[in-house]
Scaffold this active site. Structure first.
Site, PDB file in Angstrom:
ATOM      1  N   GLU A 265       0.892  -1.158   0.000  1.00 25.23           N
ATOM      2  CA  GLU A 265       0.000   0.000   0.000  1.00 25.23           C
ATOM      3  C   GLU A 265       0.923   1.198   0.000  1.00 25.23           C
ATOM      4  O   GLU A 265       1.743   1.343   0.913  1.00 25.23           O
ATOM      5  CB  GLU A 265      -0.866  -0.090   1.259  1.00 25.23           C
ATOM      6  CG  GLU A 265      -2.106   0.730   1.173  1.00 25.23           C
ATOM      7  CD  GLU A 265      -2.030   1.833   2.158  1.00 25.23           C
ATOM      8  OE1 GLU A 265      -1.604   2.936   1.735  1.00 25.23           O
ATOM      9  OE2 GLU A 265      -2.358   1.600   3.324  1.00 25.23           O
ATOM     10  N   CYS A 302      -2.599   7.644   4.648  1.00 27.65           N
ATOM     11  CA  CYS A 302      -2.610   7.326   3.214  1.00 27.65           C
ATOM     12  C   CYS A 302      -3.894   7.802   2.555  1.00 27.65           C
ATOM     13  O   CYS A 302      -3.943   7.959   1.338  1.00 27.65           O
ATOM     14  CB  CYS A 302      -2.408   5.838   3.015  1.00 27.65           C
ATOM     15  SG  CYS A 302      -3.115   4.867   4.310  1.00 27.65           S
TER      16      CYS A 302
HETATM   17  P1  NAP Z   1       9.448   3.581   3.422  1.00 29.99           P
HETATM   18  O1  NAP Z   1      10.675   4.372   3.239  1.00 29.99           O
HETATM   19  O2  NAP Z   1       8.828   3.032   2.207  1.00 29.99           O
HETATM   20  O3  NAP Z   1       9.795   2.400   4.432  1.00 29.99           O
HETATM   21  C1  NAP Z   1       8.857   1.429   4.852  1.00 29.99           C
HETATM   22  C2  NAP Z   1       9.609   0.191   5.314  1.00 29.99           C
HETATM   23  O4  NAP Z   1      10.143  -0.485   4.173  1.00 29.99           O
HETATM   24  C3  NAP Z   1      10.789   0.485   6.213  1.00 29.99           C
HETATM   25  O5  NAP Z   1      10.915  -0.561   7.127  1.00 29.99           O
HETATM   26  C4  NAP Z   1      11.953   0.494   5.255  1.00 29.99           C
HETATM   27  O6  NAP Z   1      13.168   0.173   5.866  1.00 29.99           O
HETATM   28  C5  NAP Z   1      11.564  -0.571   4.266  1.00 29.99           C
HETATM   29  N1  NAP Z   1      12.106  -0.327   2.930  1.00 29.99           N
HETATM   30  C6  NAP Z   1      11.903   0.782   2.169  1.00 29.99           C
HETATM   31  N2  NAP Z   1      12.533   0.637   0.982  1.00 29.99           N
HETATM   32  C7  NAP Z   1      13.126  -0.571   0.995  1.00 29.99           C
HETATM   33  C8  NAP Z   1      13.933  -1.284   0.071  1.00 29.99           C
HETATM   34  N3  NAP Z   1      14.262  -0.788  -1.128  1.00 29.99           N
HETATM   35  N4  NAP Z   1      14.397  -2.502   0.431  1.00 29.99           N
HETATM   36  C9  NAP Z   1      14.078  -3.037   1.648  1.00 29.99           C
HETATM   37  N5  NAP Z   1      13.344  -2.393   2.565  1.00 29.99           N
HETATM   38  C10 NAP Z   1      12.864  -1.186   2.249  1.00 29.99           C
HETATM   39  O7  NAP Z   1       8.336   4.420   4.176  1.00 29.99           O
HETATM   40  P2  NAP Z   1       8.384   5.246   5.536  1.00 29.99           P
HETATM   41  O8  NAP Z   1       9.663   5.076   6.231  1.00 29.99           O
HETATM   42  O9  NAP Z   1       7.201   4.838   6.277  1.00 29.99           O
HETATM   43  O10 NAP Z   1       8.150   6.737   5.130  1.00 29.99           O
HETATM   44  C11 NAP Z   1       8.780   7.349   4.051  1.00 29.99           C
HETATM   45  C12 NAP Z   1       7.759   7.871   3.069  1.00 29.99           C
HETATM   46  O11 NAP Z   1       6.818   6.842   2.761  1.00 29.99           O
HETATM   47  C13 NAP Z   1       6.860   8.978   3.579  1.00 29.99           C
HETATM   48  O12 NAP Z   1       7.461  10.231   3.477  1.00 29.99           O
HETATM   49  C14 NAP Z   1       5.660   8.840   2.679  1.00 29.99           C
HETATM   50  O13 NAP Z   1       5.877   9.484   1.472  1.00 29.99           O
HETATM   51  C15 NAP Z   1       5.546   7.383   2.431  1.00 29.99           C
HETATM   52  N6  NAP Z   1       4.499   6.713   3.230  1.00 29.99           N
HETATM   53  C16 NAP Z   1       3.309   6.514   2.643  1.00 29.99           C
HETATM   54  C17 NAP Z   1       2.317   5.880   3.340  1.00 29.99           C
HETATM   55  C18 NAP Z   1       1.005   5.622   2.705  1.00 29.99           C
HETATM   56  O14 NAP Z   1       0.203   4.951   3.320  1.00 29.99           O
HETATM   57  N7  NAP Z   1       0.737   6.113   1.529  1.00 29.99           N
HETATM   58  C19 NAP Z   1       2.514   5.448   4.649  1.00 29.99           C
HETATM   59  C20 NAP Z   1       3.769   5.669   5.224  1.00 29.99           C
HETATM   60  C21 NAP Z   1       4.753   6.292   4.491  1.00 29.99           C
HETATM   61  P3  NAP Z   1      14.160   1.379   6.281  1.00 29.99           P
HETATM   62  O15 NAP Z   1      13.345   2.391   6.997  1.00 29.99           O
HETATM   63  O16 NAP Z   1      15.177   0.719   7.116  1.00 29.99           O
HETATM   64  O17 NAP Z   1      14.668   1.923   4.991  1.00 29.99           O
END
Ligand code: NAP
Length: 526
Positions: A265, A302
Site C-alpha cells: 500500500e 494514506c
Molecule cells: P518507506 O521508506 O517506504 O519504508 C517502509 C519500510 O520499508 C521500512 O521498514 C523500510 O526500511 C523498508 N524499505 C523501504 N525501501 C526498501 C527497500 N528498497 N528494500 C528493503 N526495505 C525497504 O516508508 P516510511 O519510512 O514509512 O516513510 C517514508 C515515506 O513513505 C513517507 O514520506 C511517505 O511518502 C511514504 N508513506 C506513505 C504511506 C502511505 O500509506 N501512503 C505510509 C507511510 C509512508 P528502512 O526504513 O530501514 O529503509
C-alpha cells in the site's frame, strides 16, 4: 515489560549482530534507550527456516484454536498496559489519545479476524458431487477449499505503529489465513515493535503453536527486508510505506525464481470532487470539514485528501476561504520521523515554488521538526501539463485544481493514477453530473465516498482499502477489512479423493458444519 533491544526468533530472544537501530523521540530529538541490534543473515535464515517448518502444522490448526490464538494476541497486547502506550507515544510523536485509539483498532481487528476464522466462509468450500451416469462423460467428484499461501513477510508501517505494524492488519489477516508471519520492524518504532512482538510470541506459546508461527526481525539497513522478500520460504509480502520502497520490493519479488505476490500500500492523493450545487449550498461547512480531515494526524494518513477538484466560481471561493482560515489558524504538528518531515518540507517547497501554483494558506510555524499545513491552487490546464503536480506529498498539504467547467474536471480525473479513495460532495441536484463521473472513478479508486473524507477507515466486512497502482501494488485486494484475508489464500481442488484422505471440512456429512456450496447452491453452516 522491559524492552531488551532483542529480536524474537521463534521462542528465542536474540540480540541482532548486524548494526544498530536507535529510536528517536520525534517531539524532542532525544535518542531513546535501548539500542536494537539489526539481524545478521544467519538470523534471517533461522527465522525463515522456523517459519517454513511451522507452516504445515500451523495452517492445519483447528479453526477454534486459530481464533483463540488471535484473541490471545489481542488480550496480551492489552495486558502490556501503559508501557506500550507510553513507548509508542515517545517513538511516534503521536498524541496519547490517538495511540490509545489505534490500540483499540488493533485489538478490534484481531478479534474480527478471529470471528472470520470461526465462521469459516474464507475457506470457500465447494463440492460438485460425482455424476457417474452423466453422458457423454461421467463427472468426477470435485471438492475445493482455500489453503494458506505460506509464510508471509510483513513490513511495519511508520504511520500506524500499532494498527499497521507488528500485530496490525497484514499480520492479523495472514495469521487468520493460516500463514506464519515474519515481521520486519519499522526502524522508527523498534520498542513498540518488540513489546507487541512479545505479546504475539507469548500467544504462540500459550496456545502451544509451532514456534516458527511468528518471528520479529530488526534491519539496520535494507538487507534483511530484501532478504525476506527473496527467501524461498516466504510466499507473500505485506507492506505499507513509500512508492519507492513498495515498488523496489515488487521488483525483487517478481525477479525471484518463484515470483510471489507483494501487497504494497503505497501512495495516493485521494481526490475530493466538489460539485456545483453542494458548493452553492454549503461551501463553508465543506471547507471546514476538509481542513480538519487534511490536518488530522499531521496529514500522515494514506487517505489524506491531497487533491481538490472543483469548477471555478463563488462557491469554490467560499470553500477556499473557510478551509484557508482553518489552516492558517492551525498550529504546526510533530511529524513521525525526521525523514518524513524532510520529505514533506521538500514536497511543499517544490509546490510553493512552482510557477503555476499559488499558495493559498499555510499553518502556523512551529519547532523545526514540526510540519506546517499548506493549501495550494493551480489551474486544470497546468495540472494536466505537469505530472509532478500529481505526486503524493505525505503530510497536511493539498492542491486545489480550479476547473473552468465539469468537462475539464472530467479530464483531470482521467489523468489521475490509481487512488485509494475519491470523495464526491454532492446535493441531490448534482446527482446527474456526479453519475457521469462514476465510471472514471471506479476505474481509478478502491473506495468512493459521498459527502465525507477518506480519513478514518472502518475495519469491517465491506471496506476496501486498496486501489489500482500506485495506490497499491495489486488493486484486486484490500489491506483493511475482513476481505484482506483473501490475499494470503489460494484454492486447491481435490478430485475423486477418498473421504479418509479429504480435509475434514470437505468430508461427507459436513462434519465441521461450515457453510459450503454444493453444485453451486449455497448451504448455510450449522
Ligand atoms: P518507506 O521508506 O517506504 O519504508 C517502509 C519500510 O520499508 C521500512 O521498514 C523500510 O526500511 C523498508 N524499505 C523501504 N525501501 C526498501 C527497500 N528498497 N528494500 C528493503 N526495505 C525497504 O516508508 P516510511 O519510512 O514509512 O516513510 C517514508 C515515506 O513513505 C513517507 O514520506 C511517505 O511518502 C511514504 N508513506 C506513505 C504511506 C502511505 O500509506 N501512503 C505510509 C507511510 C509512508 P528502512 O526504513 O530501514 O529503509
Amino acid at each position: 515489560m522491559k524492552i531488551s533491544g532483542e529480536q524474537l526468533i521463534g521462542r528465542q530472544s536474540v540480540r541482532g549482530t548486524h548494526g544498530v537501530i536507535r529510536a528517536v523521540d520525534p517531539a524532542t530529538g532525544e535518542t531513546l534507550e535501548p539500542a536494537f541490534g539489526g539481524a545478521a543473515p544467519e538470523q534471517l535464515e533461522q527465522a525463515c527456516a522456523l517459519a517454513g517448518q511451522a507452516f504445515d502444522v500451523y495452517r492445519d490448526t483447528p479453526l477454534e484454536q486459530r481464533a483463540l490464538f488471535l484473541e490471545t494476541i489481542a488480550a496480551n497486547i492489552l495486558a502490556l498496559g501503559d508501557a506500550l502506550i507510553e513507548r509508542c507515544v515517545s517513538e511516534s510523536g503521536l498524541p496519547r489519545a490517538r495511540i490509545e485509539g489505534e490500540r483499540g483498532r488493533t485489538v478490534g481487528q484481531l478479534r474480527l479476524f478471529a470471528a472470520v476464522v470461526r465462521q469459516g466462509d474464507f475457506l470457500d468450500l465447494r463440492i460438485d458431487p460425482a455424476q457417474p451416469e452423466r453422458k457423454p462423460l461421467p463427472r468426477a467428484d470435485l471438492r475445493l477449499r482455500n489453503i494458506a499461501l505460506g509464510p508471509v513477510a510483513v513490513f511495519g508501517a511508520s504511520n500506524f505503529p500499532l494498527a499497521f505494524s507488528v500485530a496490525g492488519g497484514d499480520t492479523a489477516s495472514a495469521l487468520a489465513a493460516g500463514c506464519p508471519v515474519i515481521a520486519k520492524a519499522h526502524p522508527a518504532h523498534p520498542g513498540t515493535s518488540e513489546l507487541v512482538g512479545r505479546a504475539i510470541q507469548k500467544a504462540v506459546s500459550d496456545l502451544g503453536l509451532p514456534e516458527g508461527t511468528f518471528s520479529l526481525l530488526f534491519d539496520a539497513g535494507l538487507q534483511i527486508g530484501q532478504g525476506l522478500v527473496t527467501d524461498h520460504r516466504i510466499k507473500a509480502v505485506g507492506f505499507t510505506g513509500s512508492r519507492a520502497g513498495g515498488t523496489a520490493l515488487m521488483k525483487l519479488a517478481a525477479a525471484r525464481g518463484e515470483p510471489i505476490p507483494v501487497y504494497a500500500e503505497m501512495s495516493s492523493i485521494n481526490p475530493v470532487l466538489l460539485f456545483p450545487h453542494a458548493l452553492g449550498s454549503r461551501a463553508d461547512a465543506i471547507g471546514q470539514a476538509f481542513a480538519a480531515s487534511l490536518m488530522l494526524g499531521a496529514g500522515q494518513f494514506c487517505t489524506n485528501p491531497g487533491l481538490v477538484l472543483a469548477v471555478d466560481g463563488p462557491g469554490l471561493d467560499r470553500f477556499l476561504e473557510a478551509a484557508g482560515a482553518a489552516i492558517a489558524r492551525a498550529p504546526a504538528s510533530t511529524m513521525l520521523t525526521p525523514g518524513i518531515h524532510r520529505a514533506y518540507g521538500a514536497g511543499v517547497d517544490a509546490l510553493a515554488c512552482h510557477p503555476q501554483v499559488s499558495t493559498l494558506a499555510r499553518g502556523q510555524a512551529g519547532a523545526p521538526y514540526q510540519g506546517q499545513a499548506g493549501l495550494f491552487s493551480t489551474s486544470a490546464e497546468a495540472f494536466l501539463e505537469n505530472e509532478a503536480l500529481r505526486a503524493e506529498i505525505f503530510g497536511a498539504a493539498s492542491l486545489v485544481v480550479r476547473c473552468p467547467d465539469l468537462a475539464s474536471m472530467r479530464r483531470v480525473v482521467e489523468a489521475l493514477e490509481g487512488q485509494l479513495t475519491a470523495a464526491i460532495h454532492i446535493d441531490e441536484a448534482d446527482y446527474e453530473a456526479a453519475r457521469a463521473f462514476l465510471p472514471a472513478l471506479e476505474r481509478r479508486v478502491g473506495r468512493i465516498l459521498v459527502n465525507g473524507f477518506g480519513t478514518g477507515v472502518e475495519v469491517s466486512h465491506a471496506m476496501v482499502h486498496g486501489g489500482p497502482y500506485p495506490s497499491t501494488s495489486d488493486g484486486r485486494s484490500t489491506s483493511v477489512g475482513t476481505l484482506a484475508i483473501a490475499r494470503f489464500l489460494r484454492p486447491v481442488c481435490y478430485q475423486d479423493m477418498p473421504a479418509a484422505l479429504l480435509p475434514q471440512a470437505l468430508q461427507p456429512g459436513n462434519p465441521l458444519g461450515l457453510a459450503l456450496r454444493v453444485d453451486g447452491e449455497a448451504q448455510p453452516g450449522r
